[in-house]
Design a protein around this motif. Structure first.
Motif, short mmCIF file in Angstrom:
data_model
loop_
_atom_site.label_atom_id
_atom_site.label_comp_id
_atom_site.label_asym_id
_atom_site.label_seq_id
_atom_site.Cartn_x
_atom_site.Cartn_y
_atom_site.Cartn_z
N GLY A 125 22.47 14.23 -45.45
CA GLY A 125 23.48 14.76 -44.55
C GLY A 125 24.78 15.12 -45.24
O GLY A 125 25.18 14.47 -46.22
N ARG A 126 25.42 16.17 -44.72
CA ARG A 126 26.77 16.55 -45.17
C ARG A 126 27.81 15.83 -44.33
O ARG A 126 27.56 15.46 -43.18
N GLY A 127 29.01 15.70 -44.87
CA GLY A 127 30.11 15.15 -44.12
C GLY A 127 30.81 16.21 -43.28
O GLY A 127 31.08 17.31 -43.76
N PHE A 128 31.07 15.89 -42.02
CA PHE A 128 31.85 16.75 -41.12
C PHE A 128 32.89 15.88 -40.42
O PHE A 128 32.78 14.65 -40.40
N THR B 274 36.03 22.11 -40.90
CA THR B 274 34.82 21.44 -40.44
C THR B 274 33.94 22.45 -39.73
O THR B 274 34.20 23.66 -39.78
N ALA B 275 32.92 21.96 -39.06
CA ALA B 275 32.00 22.84 -38.32
C ALA B 275 32.55 23.15 -36.94
O ALA B 275 33.36 22.40 -36.40
N PRO B 276 32.10 24.25 -36.32
CA PRO B 276 32.60 24.60 -34.98
C PRO B 276 32.02 23.72 -33.88
O PRO B 276 32.56 23.69 -32.78
N GLY C 202 30.22 29.40 -39.45
CA GLY C 202 29.66 28.58 -40.51
C GLY C 202 30.08 27.13 -40.46
O GLY C 202 30.97 26.73 -39.70
N ARG C 203 29.44 26.33 -41.31
CA ARG C 203 29.58 24.89 -41.23
C ARG C 203 30.96 24.39 -41.61
O ARG C 203 31.34 23.28 -41.24
N TYR C 204 31.74 25.14 -42.38
CA TYR C 204 33.10 24.74 -42.72
C TYR C 204 34.08 25.87 -42.44
O TYR C 204 35.04 26.07 -43.18
#
Length: 222
Positions: A84-87, A160-162, A140-142
């Motif tokens: 997992g990525r950090g958000f 961050t992500a939407p 996009g994710r960031y």
């Protein structure tokens, strides 16, 4: 040991274009050596790609530990770290540990562009995010900017992500990623290893997958 700082509320009314911002990193860019690859260019150790760097390659003027409202969580799949990525979701209970780097608005634009897989070189319009606290620049994710407040009168910005944390399934972060985040937090000198381990172990996505003891073993194998 420096105490983590908390951003002050944004001033009311429309924001003027800032010359500097605090880039609040809650992920791998908490680690100064990795952040500098986004600033000066190059490929970080273990990285999947090289970064072109910023137009202004000056290192951050200062870096301070901060505690942001909201929470860090892990989701989707990182092509660099696997797992997992950090958000960051500012709307859910936290807190979120982070590290704020004082850089120019142009440098923030260039770092954000590299995180968005865009070519750096174009100044982003940061006034919307600073005025209302949030601005979506793309899907996009960031590509969503968040302004949780100010430090010393200077806007604090991150990306961050939407989506919201509850919109995506959690995903366990990999050991190298957790270890890297822990190293970045440890560099600040604001938290003891046991505090860092407990914090990372309770972040959604890591919670139930990593115990504090397992995270602590990554920080201090002995």
């Amino acid at each position: 040991m420096p105490a983590p700082r908390k951003p002050a509320a944004r001033p009311p009314g429309p924001a003027a274009p800032p010359s500097h911002v605090w880039y609040a990193s809650y992920g791998s860019n908490m680690h100064i050596a990795r952040l500098l690859h986004y600033v000066t260019g190059g490929r970080p150790p273990g990285g999947a790609r090289s970064h072109p760097g910023c137009r202004d390659r000056t290192p951050p003027e200062r870096s301070v530990p901060v505690v942001l409202p909201g929470a860090v969580y892990f989701a989707t799949e990182s092509v660099v770290w696997t797992g997992g990525r950090g958000f960051y979701d500012p709307a859910v209970p936290g807190p979120a540990f982070a590290r704020a780097h004082l850089i120019t608005a142009g440098q923030f634009s260039d770092i954000a562009a590299q995180e968005m897989y865009r070519e750096p070189g174009e100044d982003l319009d940061l006034t919307g995010a600073i005025t209302v606290g949030r601005a979506e620049l793309g899907p996009g994710r960031y590509e969503t900017l968040v302004c949780p407040g100010t430090l010393d009168g200077v806007p604090v910005l991150t990306f961050t992500a939407p989506w919201r944390m509850t919109d995506v399934p959690p995903r366990k972060p990999s050991a190298p990623y957790v270890q890297h985040l822990a190293a970045g937090l440890a560099e600040t000198g604001a938290w003891e290893p046991a505090e860092i381990a407990a914090y990372l172990g309770r972040c959604p996505g890591a919670a139930g997958e990593w115990t504090a003891e397992e995270v602590l073993a990554l920080i201090d194998p002995d």
